[in-house]
Write a protein that holds these residues in place. Sequence first.
Motif, PDB file in Angstrom:
ATOM      1  N   ALA A   1      17.893  46.600  36.632  1.00 48.46           N
ATOM      2  CA  ALA A   1      18.553  47.231  37.764  1.00 48.46           C
ATOM      3  C   ALA A   1      17.622  47.732  38.805  1.00 48.46           C
ATOM      4  CB  ALA A   1      19.217  48.684  37.121  1.00 48.46           C
ATOM      5  N   ASP A   2      17.851  47.702  39.949  1.00 41.21           N
ATOM      6  CA  ASP A   2      16.959  48.246  40.940  1.00 41.21           C
ATOM      7  C   ASP A   2      17.733  49.251  42.086  1.00 41.21           C
ATOM      8  OD1 ASP A   2      14.835  48.488  42.771  1.00 41.21           O
ATOM      9  OD2 ASP A   2      14.263  46.444  42.674  1.00 41.21           O
ATOM     10  N   GLY A   3      17.044  50.351  42.547  1.00 38.25           N
ATOM     11  CA  GLY A   3      18.002  51.089  43.194  1.00 38.25           C
ATOM     12  C   GLY A   3      17.004  52.022  44.341  1.00 38.25           C
ATOM     13  N   TRP A   4      17.560  52.045  45.554  1.00 42.55           N
ATOM     14  CA  TRP A   4      16.547  53.143  46.346  1.00 42.55           C
ATOM     15  C   TRP A   4      17.493  54.196  46.958  1.00 42.55           C
ATOM     16  CZ3 TRP A   4      18.601  52.718  51.087  1.00 42.55           C
ATOM     17  CH2 TRP A   4      19.077  51.463  51.610  1.00 42.55           C
ATOM     18  N   GLN A   5      16.847  55.085  47.666  1.00 45.74           N
ATOM     19  CA  GLN A   5      17.578  56.082  48.396  1.00 45.74           C
ATOM     20  C   GLN A   5      16.731  56.728  49.612  1.00 45.74           C
ATOM     21  OE1 GLN A   5      18.131  59.844  46.365  1.00 45.74           O
ATOM     22  NE2 GLN A   5      19.906  60.240  47.802  1.00 45.74           N
ATOM     23  N   THR A   6      17.273  56.577  50.804  1.00 46.92           N
ATOM     24  CA  THR A   6      16.893  57.130  51.948  1.00 46.92           C
ATOM     25  C   THR A   6      17.358  58.275  52.445  1.00 46.92           C
ATOM     26  OG1 THR A   6      16.015  54.931  52.327  1.00 46.92           O
ATOM     27  CG2 THR A   6      16.091  56.652  54.075  1.00 46.92           C
ATOM     28  N   VAL A   7      16.548  59.295  52.973  1.00 46.30           N
ATOM     29  CA  VAL A   7      17.138  60.646  53.432  1.00 46.30           C
ATOM     30  C   VAL A   7      16.359  60.841  54.851  1.00 46.30           C
ATOM     31  CG1 VAL A   7      17.745  63.091  52.928  1.00 46.30           C
ATOM     32  CG2 VAL A   7      17.693  61.553  51.100  1.00 46.30           C
ATOM     33  N   THR A   8      17.072  61.003  55.885  1.00 43.05           N
ATOM     34  CA  THR A   8      16.374  61.651  56.902  1.00 43.05           C
ATOM     35  C   THR A   8      17.154  62.680  57.711  1.00 43.05           C
ATOM     36  OG1 THR A   8      18.068  60.198  58.201  1.00 43.05           O
ATOM     37  CG2 THR A   8      16.155  59.182  57.581  1.00 43.05           C
ATOM     38  N   TYR A   9      16.036  63.511  58.407  1.00 42.83           N
ATOM     39  CA  TYR A   9      16.523  64.781  59.022  1.00 42.83           C
ATOM     40  C   TYR A   9      16.130  64.670  60.269  1.00 42.83           C
ATOM     41  CZ  TYR A   9      16.263  65.969  53.901  1.00 42.83           C
ATOM     42  OH  TYR A   9      16.269  66.065  52.651  1.00 42.83           O
ATOM     43  N   SER A  10      16.925  65.225  61.294  1.00 44.11           N
ATOM     44  CA  SER A  10      17.010  65.453  62.642  1.00 44.11           C
ATOM     45  C   SER A  10      15.907  66.448  63.021  1.00 44.11           C
ATOM     46  CB  SER A  10      18.318  65.679  63.238  1.00 44.11           C
ATOM     47  OG  SER A  10      18.709  66.942  63.007  1.00 44.11           O
ATOM     48  N   LEU A  11      15.690  67.456  62.507  1.00 43.09           N
ATOM     49  CA  LEU A  11      14.864  68.518  62.716  1.00 43.09           C
ATOM     50  C   LEU A  11      13.238  68.241  62.446  1.00 43.09           C
ATOM     51  CD1 LEU A  11      16.758  71.955  62.130  1.00 43.09           C
ATOM     52  CD2 LEU A  11      16.276  70.678  64.258  1.00 43.09           C
TER      53      LEU A  11
ATOM     54  N   GLU B   1       9.110  64.011  60.011  1.00 46.72           N
ATOM     55  CA  GLU B   1       7.914  63.641  59.140  1.00 46.72           C
ATOM     56  C   GLU B   1       8.480  64.008  57.613  1.00 46.72           C
ATOM     57  OE1 GLU B   1       7.526  67.802  60.502  1.00 46.72           O
ATOM     58  OE2 GLU B   1       8.200  65.873  61.415  1.00 46.72           O
ATOM     59  N   GLN B   2       9.525  64.652  57.325  1.00 50.58           N
ATOM     60  CA  GLN B   2      10.107  64.983  56.121  1.00 50.58           C
ATOM     61  C   GLN B   2      10.948  63.833  55.441  1.00 50.58           C
ATOM     62  OE1 GLN B   2       8.679  67.358  53.874  1.00 50.58           O
ATOM     63  NE2 GLN B   2       6.926  67.349  55.266  1.00 50.58           N
ATOM     64  N   ASN B   3      11.131  62.822  56.086  1.00 51.31           N
ATOM     65  CA  ASN B   3      12.173  61.724  55.718  1.00 51.31           C
ATOM     66  C   ASN B   3      11.594  61.221  54.596  1.00 51.31           C
ATOM     67  OD1 ASN B   3      13.451  62.392  58.177  1.00 51.31           O
ATOM     68  ND2 ASN B   3      12.947  60.247  59.243  1.00 51.31           N
ATOM     69  N   ASN B   4      12.468  60.890  53.544  1.00 48.19           N
ATOM     70  CA  ASN B   4      11.850  60.412  52.366  1.00 48.19           C
ATOM     71  C   ASN B   4      12.815  59.275  51.944  1.00 48.19           C
ATOM     72  OD1 ASN B   4      12.532  60.894  48.875  1.00 48.19           O
ATOM     73  ND2 ASN B   4      10.452  61.528  49.700  1.00 48.19           N
ATOM     74  N   ARG B   5      12.024  58.441  51.179  1.00 47.23           N
ATOM     75  CA  ARG B   5      12.631  57.080  50.499  1.00 47.23           C
ATOM     76  C   ARG B   5      11.845  57.112  48.764  1.00 47.23           C
ATOM     77  NH1 ARG B   5      14.281  51.777  52.114  1.00 47.23           N
ATOM     78  NH2 ARG B   5      13.854  50.304  50.674  1.00 47.23           N
ATOM     79  N   THR B   6      12.878  57.120  48.003  1.00 52.87           N
ATOM     80  CA  THR B   6      12.799  56.757  46.502  1.00 52.87           C
ATOM     81  C   THR B   6      13.205  55.725  46.174  1.00 52.87           C
ATOM     82  OG1 THR B   6      14.593  58.159  46.009  1.00 52.87           O
ATOM     83  CG2 THR B   6      12.280  59.299  46.158  1.00 52.87           C
ATOM     84  N   ARG B   7      12.389  55.087  44.965  1.00 56.70           N
ATOM     85  CA  ARG B   7      12.986  53.820  44.482  1.00 56.70           C
ATOM     86  C   ARG B   7      12.957  53.949  42.972  1.00 56.70           C
ATOM     87  NH1 ARG B   7       9.798  47.992  43.881  1.00 56.70           N
ATOM     88  NH2 ARG B   7      11.751  46.877  43.108  1.00 56.70           N
ATOM     89  N   THR B   8      14.023  53.618  42.125  1.00 55.12           N
ATOM     90  CA  THR B   8      14.054  53.494  40.736  1.00 55.12           C
ATOM     91  C   THR B   8      14.518  51.948  40.303  1.00 55.12           C
ATOM     92  OG1 THR B   8      14.643  55.886  40.954  1.00 55.12           O
ATOM     93  CG2 THR B   8      14.765  54.334  38.776  1.00 55.12           C
ATOM     94  N   TYR B   9      13.672  51.550  39.556  1.00 56.53           N
ATOM     95  CA  TYR B   9      14.001  50.156  38.846  1.00 56.53           C
ATOM     96  C   TYR B   9      13.625  50.056  37.397  1.00 56.53           C
ATOM     97  CZ  TYR B   9       9.068  49.027  39.791  1.00 56.53           C
ATOM     98  OH  TYR B   9       7.638  49.290  39.892  1.00 56.53           O
ATOM     99  N   GLY B  10      14.213  49.029  36.832  1.00 55.45           N
ATOM    100  CA  GLY B  10      13.656  48.981  35.226  1.00 55.45           C
ATOM    101  C   GLY B  10      14.755  47.770  34.722  1.00 55.45           C
ATOM    102  N   PHE B  11      14.504  47.799  33.491  1.00 57.32           N
ATOM    103  CA  PHE B  11      15.315  46.751  32.904  1.00 57.32           C
ATOM    104  C   PHE B  11      15.636  47.279  31.293  1.00 57.32           C
ATOM    105  CE2 PHE B  11      10.807  45.707  31.735  1.00 57.32           C
ATOM    106  CZ  PHE B  11      10.742  45.610  30.459  1.00 57.32           C
ATOM    107  N   GLU B  12      16.457  46.714  30.709  1.00 56.61           N
ATOM    108  CA  GLU B  12      16.775  47.001  29.039  1.00 56.61           C
ATOM    109  C   GLU B  12      16.853  45.588  28.310  1.00 56.61           C
ATOM    110  OE1 GLU B  12      20.389  48.709  28.727  1.00 56.61           O
ATOM    111  OE2 GLU B  12      21.626  47.076  29.752  1.00 56.61           O
ATOM    112  N   LEU B  13      16.393  45.766  27.105  1.00 64.22           N
ATOM    113  CA  LEU B  13      16.604  44.746  26.269  1.00 64.22           C
ATOM    114  C   LEU B  13      17.173  45.172  24.754  1.00 64.22           C
ATOM    115  CD1 LEU B  13      16.207  41.890  25.286  1.00 64.22           C
ATOM    116  CD2 LEU B  13      13.952  42.425  24.773  1.00 64.22           C
ATOM    117  N   GLY B  14      18.297  44.632  24.343  1.00 61.39           N
ATOM    118  CA  GLY B  14      18.779  45.154  23.195  1.00 61.39           C
ATOM    119  C   GLY B  14      18.792  43.817  22.415  1.00 61.39           C
TER     120      GLY B  14
END
Length: 901
Positions: A774-784, A787-800
């Motif tokens: 699984a791989d995911g990202w999120q971007t948040v931007t602000y008009s005011l 410079e505080q616009n932010n981007r995060t990413r979370t990824y990983g795998f599973e094995l059972g």
Amino acid sequence: MRHPARYFFLLLFLLPGMPVLAQKISGRITGIVVSDSSRQPLAGATISLIDAKDSSAEKLDMSNDRGRFILSGLRLASYYLIITQVGHEVFEQRVSLSDSVRELNLDTVMLLVKSQRLDEVLIVRQQLPMVIKTDTVEFNAGSFKVKENAMVEDLLKKLPGVEVARDGSVKAHGEAVTQIYVDGKPFFGNDPKMATQNLPADIIDKVQVIDKKSEQSRVTKVEDGQVEKIINITIKKDKKKGRFGRAYAGYGTQERYEARGSGNYFHGDKKISLVASGTNTGRTEDGTGQGSGGSFGGSGISNELNSRLVYTNKIGEHLDINGNIGYSYNRNDVQSVRQRQTILGDSINFYMEQSSSRRKRSGINLGLNLEYEPDTLTRLQMGQWANFAGSSNFSRSFFLSSLASKRKLNEGERTNEGSGNSPSFNGNLTASRRLRKPGRAVFLNFNHAINQSLNDGFNISNNYFYPLSSPDYERLLNQFSNNENRGSNINASAGYSEPLGRKISATLSFAYGYTRNQTVRETFDFNALTELYDLLNDTLSNRFDNYSYSRSAGLTLSRRFKKSNLSIGTTWQNSRTKSISLDNDSVYQQSFSGLVPFVNYNTNGKGKRISAGYQFSSRAPQAYQLQAIVDNSNPLFLRLGNPSLRYSTSHRLNFNMNLFTQKSGLSLNVNSNLNLTVNNIATSTSFDKLTGIQTSQPVNVDGVYNGYVRAYLAMPVKFIGKKKRWYANATYNYSKNINLLNGEENISRSANARFATGMDVEIGELADFRIGYADGWQTVTYSLRREQNNRTRTYGFELGMHLTPGKMNEVDIDWDYNRNTGSAIGFNREINMVNASVTRYLDKKKSWWVKLRVYDLLKQNVSVFRYSGENFIEDMQSNILTRYYLLALNVKLNQFGERNR
């Protein structure tokens, strides 16, 4: 293990070549299906290949336009070949593939039409693994082999198009399953996990995935687009009478314990079930203690006790009764660190907090549901529920606020302590009556709710503001609050459906709703002279009544086509909210009047459902948002109500497509929606630069919208092993929000996407594998503050892995790797979560067994979250349970048949 992903993909690459797991898959069966009456090829005939050894489904296919079918990639074994076609009798023949016969050509297979007499034809003994009807997909449970002592949850994981998450929630064809029925009746209330985790798989005959229609659609046979996904489980005939249950108890390191037991008594329509559990691990799983993973609770360390008694029966020929009573207790201890950045028009505020808390909750809940059908035309249903809950909490926090220049704004400590109880009662009554003319029907519905909450709390806060030489550098609070909220609501509706022709019908509807909320809040300051809380604080106290009324009348026209339905309608709605502040004799009113249109189109065929529509709706402000008093439970983050709030309205477009094919086993679901809100209830935040105190208040703004699209695909694939399923899902969300910061408009835009894929592989009797990424990202931007616009990413795998090295042993291993980036320093984490267990059966019937488990083998479990709001980004890290070992004893007791008493 610096780069575990390398090992994961290496394992994924080497897995097909493992000689110990590989099996001979080189057989092939071909033939042509023709009708006995016309001697013409039959297209679309269902071809099923059933393993003769364990009756599990090996292959599913359909004949092509020329009646030809090819089953390839088969193991060398014995099978039952079953061929079905509408209007023809079922064909069955035993076939075998071996080293000497790897390819079997059956040439021409004739199907007899149903009108012919079967004097010498053997009646089919094998059931089809899967049958697709218009609104139902039915699975033969015996065609899907599960491990020893498996529960319904394990069986569902084997079914094409069905997903079971680690927390036990179930999805079918990409949609959430809302209820589990047993023999066509609701069981265990509205909690599907109670049924899937407490009923054994070996008593199940069939599993039906159903698109349940609304009561109005069921009666009039006119689709209205209101569909919920449910699963119905039918019990084997020889298992409908008996007693069965299982239990386990375990104890381990760090004084961890788990115990769970379930007992069931079935006698035809009468079913009684009792489930009880206790744990301090915060882990949930099936009722047997099987498996090494399971879903862990959230942040902190939890202690839980749960029990539920369920009774269902049929009284006479017309009345069905279902009742349940349950008890729950939870204690959660949390140690957390929080870092928040608040974005303002011309500055940034940093807030740091360390806190510890303990919260206790307990309650008793009861439910009763009655269904009465005196004849085939009339149906009455009544449900009543009650809940008696109590809670207590204690928290202590140390905090510090500063600006970007590192200048301190404030610091201090805060203690909150309180307790309360909140009883509630709610219920509904529905009635429907079909009249003599087809499509003509009357509907009535009535529901009510009464709830109350009584809460007492202490708020002790010491706040120190910089510079310390300021005259007002110290604010000390020592207060006691008594809050009482009483709410009640009544809603009634009536409908009448009349056919206007063979394909057109009209429905008239009327509805009335009434809601009342009464709030009394009294806050007292501590009196140092009397050492009592006897000084009433007028600013923080209020008595407040809120009333809401709603009336509506609507007309809907429905047009039926061959396989679809179109509904167009509009409702005149008049809603009014009246708020009265009894302390200052103030009265505030909000209202909405107008037409509320909607359009819905849906098509429903064999294995296919598509719907699309438009809806307009209005929403009244909540009672707590209208009160013009200050909530100072956290003196640095004050909240104030707004009596001038207006109704918000929204326009919603939605689309849903669900496809499921029997030939390929492919399951596809695509759904999306778009919402545009007018007068959205947002937040206005003001920030005091001298003290760091923030005050927020709800306000109305325009220009807010959000939407999402999600796609889910699952299908069998050619890979090693006997059973294999590949799945993939992708989700994209986008939103635009508007809030006010110090009077300025701040536009925030948020976009996030996630992609996940994986595969389930069953390799004979030896092993089951589950792999995923699984791989995911999120971007948040602000008009005011760009410079505080932010981007995060979370990824990983599973094995059972589930391994069976010998008839009396089992080994389970779950490995989850997750990494997140883009958070604040110290909050980015790379986690390898490994859980494992070893099982040893103690008798040949496998009724007794012991299991040794280890959780978080590498001791890397952490609780880290990132939140983003209208004007802030917050990272939080909390304590969580880490590595421990647990040894458990398990027992299963079953007794079925007429001899059971």
